[in-house]
Design a protein around this motif. Structure first.
Motif, PDB file in Angstrom:
ATOM      1  N   ASN A   1     -34.830 -69.123   2.255  1.00 47.77           N
ATOM      2  CA  ASN A   1     -34.440 -69.731   0.988  1.00 47.77           C
ATOM      3  C   ASN A   1     -33.367 -68.948   0.234  1.00 47.77           C
TER       4      ASN A   1
ATOM      5  N   GLY B   1     -32.163 -71.561  -2.758  1.00 48.77           N
ATOM      6  CA  GLY B   1     -32.523 -72.972  -2.763  1.00 48.77           C
ATOM      7  C   GLY B   1     -33.454 -73.224  -1.597  1.00 48.77           C
TER       8      GLY B   1
ATOM      9  N   VAL C   1     -32.113 -73.173   2.315  1.00 51.39           N
ATOM     10  CA  VAL C   1     -30.674 -72.941   2.497  1.00 51.39           C
ATOM     11  C   VAL C   1     -30.382 -72.016   3.678  1.00 51.39           C
TER      12      VAL C   1
ATOM     13  N   SER D   1     -24.965 -78.730  -3.924  1.00 49.94           N
ATOM     14  CA  SER D   1     -26.145 -79.514  -4.284  1.00 49.94           C
ATOM     15  C   SER D   1     -27.440 -78.876  -3.789  1.00 49.94           C
ATOM     16  N   LYS D   2     -27.339 -77.978  -2.805  1.00 54.52           N
ATOM     17  CA  LYS D   2     -28.539 -77.336  -2.264  1.00 54.52           C
ATOM     18  C   LYS D   2     -28.878 -76.031  -2.975  1.00 54.52           C
TER      19      LYS D   2
END
Length: 279
Positions: free
Chosen positions: A10, A26, A29, A42-43
Motif C-alpha cells: 500500500n 493507497g 498501489v 486517482s489511486k
C-alpha cells in the motif's frame, strides 16, 4: 506520478513532476507490474514528502491502516496546535501508535507517572491526544489505556518544529562529534549499545541538531515546565544523572549551560531510546 520503488502493498516511492521524491499511499498501489511505472493520481490517498531512507524503512514495516489513520488525524491536529509540526510528524505518530496498539493487544500496560503534569503543562497537546485515542477506537476498533493519552501528547510536543537558528552554514563535523560524544555518555551510563540505525536515534539526532544550533547561537529554550522537570527527575533519577553528565560535557566543551527545558527534552528523547532496551 512515476512510481519507482515498492515499499509495501500500500505504499510506493514515487517521483513527482518536479523531480521530488514522495511516498504515495493507497490501497494496493504496490501490487502488480514492474517498476518504474506510472501511478494514476486517482489511486493515491495520501502523500508524504521529505521522508529520508530511514523513514522509508520504518514506513515499509508499519501497518498501512495505522499510517493512513495517522495521516488523517494529524491533518486535523496540525490545525489545532499553535506551532508547526515536523515533516515527519505523521510518521512519528504512526510509529508511536503502532507500538501502542501492539502493547494493548498483548495486554501490556506502560504506566505514565507524569500524566497529570503533561495534561497541565501541555493542555492543547493533551486534548489533541484525547481526540486521537477516541478516533483510533472508533475507526480502527483499537482501544488504548488512558495512560497512552499523555504519551501521545508528548509525541506531539517532540514533533514540533523548533525555529531554526539563522546561519549560513552548519559546522557538520562539529555536530557529528557532539552527537557521538553524547551517545557515548548514554552508552557508558546505562551500559548499552545504541542502535544508530534506529528510527528513535534519528529522532534524537534531529533534536540534538537544533540544540547544537542554539548552543552555537548562544540561545536557549525556556518555559514554565519547572514542575514537570522536577517530577521527571524524581521519577527517573538514573536518566536525570545521565543528562547531568551531558550538561557537564556541554559546559566543558561548548561553554554552554543547558536550561531546565533543554534537560527535560533530552530526558524525554533519551527515555524513548532506553525504553526500547527494556530499561
Amino acid at each position: 506520478m512515476l512510481a519507482i520503488k515498492k515499499l509495501n502493498n500500500n505504499a510506493v516511492l514515487c517521483r513527482d513532476g518536479q523531480g521530488r521524491d514522495v511516498i504515495a499511499m493507497g490501497r494496493g498501489v504496490g501490487f502488480g507490474g514492474d517498476f518504474p511505472r506510472e501511478l494514476p493520481l486517482s489511486k493515491i490517498e495520501h502523500t508524504f514528502y521529505d521522508i529520508d531512507p530511514k523513514g522509508q524503512d520504518v514506513m515499509r514495516d508499519l501497518p498501512s491502516d495505522i499510517v493512513m489513520f495517522a495521516a488523517k488525524v494529524m491533518d486535523i491536529v496540525a490545525n489545532e496546535l499553535p506551532y508547526d509540526l515536523s515533516t515527519n510528524a505523521t510518521l512519528f505518530m504512526a510509529d508511536h501508535l503502532s507500538f501502542a496498539v501492539a502493547r494493548a493487544q498483548k495486554g501490556v500496560r506502560i504506566a505514565m507517572p507524569l500524566a497529570y503534569e503533561v495534561r497541565e503543562t501541555y493542555p492543547k497537546e493533551y486534548k489533541a491526544a484525547q481526540f486521537i485515542v477516541m478516533r483510533l477506537e472508533k475507526e480502527l476498533g483499537e482501544r488504548l489505556p488512558k495512560d497512552e493519552i499523555a504519551s501521545i501528547a508528548m509525541n506531539l510536543v517532540n514533533a514540533r518544529v523548533v525555529e531554526a537558528v539563522k546561519a549560513t552554514a552548519e559546522p557538520t563535523k562539529q555536530f557529528d562529534d557532539m552527537l557521538e560524544d553524547v551517545i557515548e555518555i548514554l552508552e557508558s551510563d546505562f551500559r548499552i549499545i545504541v542502535d544508530r540505525d534506529s528510527f528513535d536515534f534519528t529522532r534524537f539526532a534531529t533534536h540534538l541538531r537544533y540544540l547544537f544550533k542554539r548552543i552555537q547561537a548562544g540561545e536557549s529554550l525556556n518555559s514554565a515546565n519547572m514542575q514537570m522537570y522536577k517530577n521527571f527527575r524524581e521519577e527517573f533519577p538514573q536518566l536525570a544523572e545521565c543528562v547531568k553528565h551531558i550538561g557537564s560535557y556541554c559546559r566543558e566543551t561548548w561553554d554552554a549551560t543547558l536550561s531546565e527545558e533543554e534537560e527535560l527534552y533530552l530526558m524525554i528523547h533519551l527515555n524513548r531510546i532506553i525504553s526500547k532496551k527494556g530499561l
